[in-house]
Design an enzyme around this catalytic site. Structure first.
Site, PDB file in Angstrom:
ATOM      1  N   LEU A 191     -30.671  31.724  -8.893  1.00  0.00           N
ATOM      2  CA  LEU A 191     -29.830  31.201  -7.812  1.00  0.00           C
ATOM      3  C   LEU A 191     -28.453  30.847  -8.358  1.00  0.00           C
ATOM      4  CD1 LEU A 191     -32.192  28.930  -5.687  1.00  0.00           C
ATOM      5  CD2 LEU A 191     -31.813  31.393  -5.588  1.00  0.00           C
ATOM      6  N   GLY A 193     -28.029  22.584 -15.024  1.00  0.00           N
ATOM      7  CA  GLY A 193     -28.954  23.709 -14.972  1.00  0.00           C
ATOM      8  C   GLY A 193     -28.893  24.548 -16.242  1.00  0.00           C
ATOM      9  N   MET A 219     -20.111  21.832  -8.170  1.00  0.00           N
ATOM     10  CA  MET A 219     -18.878  22.278  -7.489  1.00  0.00           C
ATOM     11  C   MET A 219     -19.205  22.580  -6.025  1.00  0.00           C
ATOM     12  SD  MET A 219     -16.595  24.305 -10.253  1.00  0.00           S
ATOM     13  CE  MET A 219     -17.395  25.888 -10.136  1.00  0.00           C
ATOM     14  N   HIS A 255     -29.389  23.516  -7.294  1.00  0.00           N
ATOM     15  CA  HIS A 255     -28.775  22.178  -7.353  1.00  0.00           C
ATOM     16  C   HIS A 255     -29.762  21.117  -6.875  1.00  0.00           C
ATOM     17  CE1 HIS A 255     -25.076  24.752  -6.628  1.00  0.00           C
ATOM     18  NE2 HIS A 255     -24.731  24.086  -7.706  1.00  0.00           N
ATOM     19  N   GLN A 270     -22.814  26.477 -21.089  1.00  0.00           N
ATOM     20  CA  GLN A 270     -22.151  25.262 -20.575  1.00  0.00           C
ATOM     21  C   GLN A 270     -22.927  24.016 -20.997  1.00  0.00           C
ATOM     22  OE1 GLN A 270     -20.447  24.643 -16.473  1.00  0.00           O
ATOM     23  NE2 GLN A 270     -22.449  23.730 -16.074  1.00  0.00           N
TER      24      GLN A 270
HETATM   25  O1  PAF Z   1     -21.839  23.960 -13.309  1.00  0.00           O
HETATM   26  C1  PAF Z   1     -20.961  23.557 -12.524  1.00  0.00           C
HETATM   27  O2  PAF Z   1     -21.129  23.531 -11.313  1.00  0.00           O
HETATM   28  C2  PAF Z   1     -19.612  23.118 -13.083  1.00  0.00           C
HETATM   29  O3  PAF Z   1     -19.249  23.892 -14.174  1.00  0.00           O
HETATM   30  C3  PAF Z   1     -19.564  21.617 -13.412  1.00  0.00           C
HETATM   31  C4  PAF Z   1     -20.547  21.246 -14.517  1.00  0.00           C
HETATM   32  C5  PAF Z   1     -19.856  20.802 -12.173  1.00  0.00           C
HETATM   33  C6  PAF Z   1     -18.161  21.251 -13.910  1.00  0.00           C
HETATM   34  O4  PAF Z   1     -17.188  21.550 -12.950  1.00  0.00           O
END
Ligand code: PAF
Length: 279
Positions: free
Chosen positions: A184, A147, A30, A37, A153
């Site tokens: 982070l 991550g 996002m 990231h 998730q």
């Molecule tokens: O972890 C994230 O940044 C978000 O939840 C994702 C996986 C990009 C979905 O919008």
């Protein structure tokens, strides 16, 4: 690095990248990119021949009163980081490419989405599963990278991918931490200097709690003491501090392997989450 915002140019750009025997890795984000990231990008590079990153602040995974409007947006800086890391393609769709007028479909993963963040943020994982399923269909990668900081998730996405017959690899990447141990997160940017200093109590307490549980202490007592310590350090609300099975995410009231400790707590206007193995 090519930046595309519409589906047709995305398909053209992917067709250029897709060569027999070469693998495409997807790193969904996002934005508001940090070293966590960039680690996903690095791991994607190790596994794949071309890396596609996406940036989309997905409205359907934010609940009412959450930080959708405040969520940091810095696409130019993010694009520069991705380009420097050798990402070939940035998919940065507009909201109406993702959710055109009349959009009516949602992916809901039951069981694994319940509890933890699913209980604290109703509907959140439906939004995540929906947008990730769309990103998978749009980009058709050979592997996708997420991550472990967002461990639930990751579990929801693995379940969704199995259930909906996505056959590419889903790769979990260990959490990247600041030197003092704080995981982070793009949301760390909301913390004041004092809150940032206090926030370190979360990973510190989690490490102590995990150690005490692994040493055979009473789980309920240790978790209650841990919660009290997190509150004493300046967090005003704890959504959860729980011991769960690392595979099924079912709650554990006694220590058994594989176990993981999960926490979510609020400091100022910021909600921080973290998880660590207990072994
Ligand atoms: O972890 C994230 O940044 C978000 O939840 C994702 C996986 C990009 C979905 O919008």
């Amino acid at each position: 690095m090519q930046i595309v915002r519409q589906l047709d140019p995305l398909r053209d750009a992917l067709a250029e990248l897709r060569k027999p025997g070469l693998k495409i890795g997807l790193v969904p984000t996002m934005g508001a990119l940090h070293a966590g990231h960039m680690r996903l990008v690095e791991v994607a590079r190790e596994h794949c021949d071309a890396v596609v990153a996406s940036i989309f602040v997905n409205p359907t995974q934010f609940g009412e009163g959450e930080d959708l409007d405040a969520y940091p947006r810095q696409e130019a800086a993010d694009a520069a980081l991705l380009e420097a890391a050798g990402v070939e393609l940035l998919w940065a769709p507009t909201a109406d490419q993702m959710y055109p007028s009349g959009y009516a479909t949602s992916v809901s993963v039951s069981g694994i989405s319940d509890g933890l963040c699913g209980a604290a943020r109703p509907g959140h994982f439906d939004g995540v599963a929906t947008v990730v399923a769309k990103l998978f269909n749009q980009t058709r990668p050979d592997a996708a990278f997420f991550g472990e900081k967002d461990y639930q998730q990751l579990a929801v996405i693995r379940r969704m991918a199995r259930d909906l017959d996505f056959t590419h690899d889903i790769v979990g990447v260990p959490t990247v931490r600041d030197p003092d141990g704080l995981a982070l997160s793009s949301r760390n940017a909301y913390l004041t200097e004092q809150q940032r200093a206090d926030a370190v109590a979360l990973p510190e307490t989690m490490r102590e709690v995990a150690g005490a549980i692994a040493a055979g202490g009473d789980v309920a007592t240790i978790l209650a003491e841990g919660r009290a310590r997190i509150v004493a350090a300046g967090f005003h609300k704890i959504d959860y501090l729980e011991l769960r099975d690392a595979d099924t995410l079912l709650a554990l009231d006694k220590f058994s392997q594989p176990a993981r400790l999960f926490a979510a707590a609020h400091i100022g206007r910021t909600r921080l989450i973290d998880n660590i193995p207990v072994s």
